[in-house]
Design a protein around this motif. Structure first.
Motif, short mmCIF file in Angstrom:
data_model
loop_
_atom_site.label_atom_id
_atom_site.label_comp_id
_atom_site.label_asym_id
_atom_site.label_seq_id
_atom_site.Cartn_x
_atom_site.Cartn_y
_atom_site.Cartn_z
N GLU A 1 0.66 -1.21 0.35
CA GLU A 1 0.31 0.17 -0.05
C GLU A 1 0.93 1.38 -0.08
O GLU A 1 1.68 1.05 0.42
CB GLU A 1 -0.64 -0.38 0.92
CG GLU A 1 -2.02 -1.31 1.68
CD GLU A 1 -2.23 -0.70 2.37
OE1 GLU A 1 -3.06 0.05 3.04
OE2 GLU A 1 -3.27 -1.65 3.27
N ALA A 2 0.69 2.41 -0.52
CA ALA A 2 1.40 3.38 -0.62
C ALA A 2 0.29 4.55 -0.36
O ALA A 2 -0.95 4.63 -0.66
CB ALA A 2 2.28 3.47 -2.02
N GLU A 3 0.62 5.52 0.34
CA GLU A 3 -0.50 6.62 0.04
C GLU A 3 0.48 7.85 0.27
O GLU A 3 1.95 8.72 -0.33
CB GLU A 3 0.09 7.33 1.81
CG GLU A 3 -1.41 8.84 1.96
CD GLU A 3 -1.62 8.56 3.40
OE1 GLU A 3 -2.08 9.03 4.04
OE2 GLU A 3 -1.60 7.69 4.22
N VAL A 4 -0.23 8.79 -0.92
CA VAL A 4 0.60 10.41 -2.08
C VAL A 4 -0.07 11.09 -1.73
O VAL A 4 -0.78 11.12 -1.98
CB VAL A 4 0.63 9.58 -3.42
CG1 VAL A 4 1.51 11.01 -4.56
CG2 VAL A 4 1.58 8.52 -3.81
N ASP A 5 0.36 12.83 -1.17
CA ASP A 5 0.14 13.46 -1.56
C ASP A 5 1.16 14.26 -2.89
O ASP A 5 1.39 14.05 -3.74
CB ASP A 5 0.57 14.53 -0.47
CG ASP A 5 0.30 13.92 1.27
OD1 ASP A 5 -1.46 13.62 1.30
OD2 ASP A 5 0.67 14.32 2.04
N PHE A 6 -0.60 14.61 -3.72
CA PHE A 6 -0.12 15.27 -5.22
C PHE A 6 0.43 17.12 -4.30
O PHE A 6 -0.41 17.42 -4.02
CB PHE A 6 -1.10 15.06 -5.53
CG PHE A 6 -2.08 13.93 -6.13
CD1 PHE A 6 -0.60 12.96 -6.68
CD2 PHE A 6 -2.54 13.44 -5.43
CE1 PHE A 6 -1.64 12.23 -7.43
CE2 PHE A 6 -3.42 12.38 -5.87
CZ PHE A 6 -2.51 11.09 -6.90
N SER A 7 1.49 17.15 -5.63
CA SER A 7 1.87 18.51 -5.28
C SER A 7 3.12 18.21 -6.75
O SER A 7 3.46 17.15 -7.54
CB SER A 7 2.49 18.46 -3.88
OG SER A 7 3.41 17.52 -3.74
N GLU A 8 3.12 19.55 -6.56
CA GLU A 8 4.73 19.72 -7.53
C GLU A 8 6.43 19.78 -7.01
O GLU A 8 6.42 20.35 -6.03
CB GLU A 8 5.01 21.21 -8.12
CG GLU A 8 3.32 20.75 -8.88
CD GLU A 8 3.91 21.60 -10.34
OE1 GLU A 8 4.95 21.88 -10.30
OE2 GLU A 8 2.93 22.25 -10.98
N VAL A 9 6.69 18.93 -8.15
CA VAL A 9 8.40 18.91 -7.44
C VAL A 9 9.06 19.14 -8.14
O VAL A 9 9.07 18.60 -9.69
CB VAL A 9 8.57 17.12 -7.24
CG1 VAL A 9 10.01 16.70 -6.77
CG2 VAL A 9 7.84 16.30 -5.80
N ALA A 10 10.80 19.73 -7.46
CA ALA A 10 11.91 20.06 -8.79
C ALA A 10 12.21 19.39 -8.43
O ALA A 10 13.21 18.67 -7.71
CB ALA A 10 12.42 21.44 -8.25
N VAL A 11 12.53 18.83 -10.30
CA VAL A 11 13.65 17.00 -10.19
C VAL A 11 14.97 17.57 -10.33
O VAL A 11 14.60 18.11 -12.04
CB VAL A 11 13.32 15.66 -10.42
CG1 VAL A 11 14.08 14.69 -10.67
CG2 VAL A 11 12.22 15.69 -9.20
N ARG A 12 16.42 17.18 -10.26
CA ARG A 12 17.11 17.09 -11.49
C ARG A 12 17.72 16.32 -12.63
O ARG A 12 18.31 15.31 -11.87
CB ARG A 12 18.57 17.63 -10.64
CG ARG A 12 19.77 18.60 -11.50
CD ARG A 12 20.63 19.11 -11.27
NE ARG A 12 20.49 20.37 -10.28
CZ ARG A 12 20.65 20.94 -10.73
NH1 ARG A 12 21.02 21.94 -11.89
NH2 ARG A 12 20.01 22.33 -9.93
N MET A 13 17.77 16.28 -13.58
CA MET A 13 17.88 15.36 -14.41
C MET A 13 18.06 15.39 -15.83
O MET A 13 17.91 16.61 -16.41
CB MET A 13 15.89 14.48 -15.38
CG MET A 13 15.40 14.33 -13.89
SD MET A 13 13.64 13.12 -15.03
CE MET A 13 13.72 11.86 -15.62
N ARG A 14 19.42 14.66 -15.91
CA ARG A 14 20.58 14.97 -16.58
C ARG A 14 21.26 16.25 -16.28
O ARG A 14 21.12 17.62 -17.63
CB ARG A 14 19.82 14.66 -18.20
CG ARG A 14 19.76 12.87 -17.84
CD ARG A 14 18.91 12.52 -18.82
NE ARG A 14 18.69 11.30 -19.52
CZ ARG A 14 17.17 11.71 -20.08
NH1 ARG A 14 16.80 12.20 -20.16
NH2 ARG A 14 16.30 10.10 -19.93
N GLY A 15 21.01 17.20 -15.29
CA GLY A 15 21.47 17.86 -14.77
C GLY A 15 20.66 19.20 -15.52
O GLY A 15 20.97 20.16 -15.05
N GLU A 16 18.94 19.04 -15.80
CA GLU A 16 18.35 20.05 -16.40
C GLU A 16 17.51 20.11 -14.87
O GLU A 16 16.89 18.31 -14.66
CB GLU A 16 18.19 19.75 -17.42
CG GLU A 16 18.58 20.28 -19.16
CD GLU A 16 18.02 20.10 -19.69
OE1 GLU A 16 17.11 20.14 -19.92
OE2 GLU A 16 18.47 19.59 -21.92
#
Length: 166
Positions: A139-154
């Motif tokens: 089971e998992a519980e997730v809150d929905f929001s925006e996340v800033a992720v660095r992918m391949r340097g961007e």
């Protein structure tokens, strides 16, 4: 001893300064402690544990069995006929010649003892906590929001909805 400093650190500092040649009197002044503390620190690496004193006797002690009997009898009595704290207090004064004990002392003892007596007789509070166990990842519980992720340097802004789909 300066506020917030543990005794272990104080003893270590006293021993360190004594090894460097500081006199005992200078140690007393520097750390604002008495000569006994300096002697204890120099004789042992660990401070002695605090002495535990025996609990003081209360003026209520002779009447505690009487109160316990009243509370035990109240378990079978109808709700409106049970003893209140004030009624227990008055009965102790009138029937058992209790003096020099305040109603607040009786109230505190009754508040502590009443649940204990109920538990000992098997009439304790209902088990309200239900232990739950879940398999990892089932089971998992997730809150929905925006996340800033660095992918391949961007730096990429993702919503958690997009993350859970992948």
């Amino acid at each position: 001893m300066p506020p917030g400093q543990s005794k272990v650190k104080l003893h270590a500092a006293l021993r360190r300064d004594a090894r460097e040649g500081t006199s005992n009197r200078a140690l007393e002044r520097k750390y604002r402690v008495g000569w006994r503390t300096v002697q204890k620190a120099l004789s042992s690496a660990w401070p002695q544990p605090r002495e535990l004193y025996a609990p003081r006797r209360s003026k209520l002690d002779p009447f505690k069995p009487v109160i316990d009997q009243l509370l035990l009898a109240d378990l079978d009595a109808p709700r409106k006929q049970r003893h209140t704290v004030v009624r227990i207090y008055r009965r102790l004064i009138n029937e058992h010649a209790m003096h020099d004990v305040s109603c607040q002392v009786v109230r505190a003892y009754v508040a502590k003892r009443k649940p204990d007596i109920r538990v000992k007789t098997g009439r304790g509070p209902a088990q309200v906590f239900i232990k739950q166990s879940h398999l990892a990842g089932a089971e998992a519980e997730v809150d929905f929001s925006e996340v800033a992720v660095r992918m391949r340097g961007e730096l990429v802004n993702l919503s958690t909805r997009e993350i859970t789909k992948d």
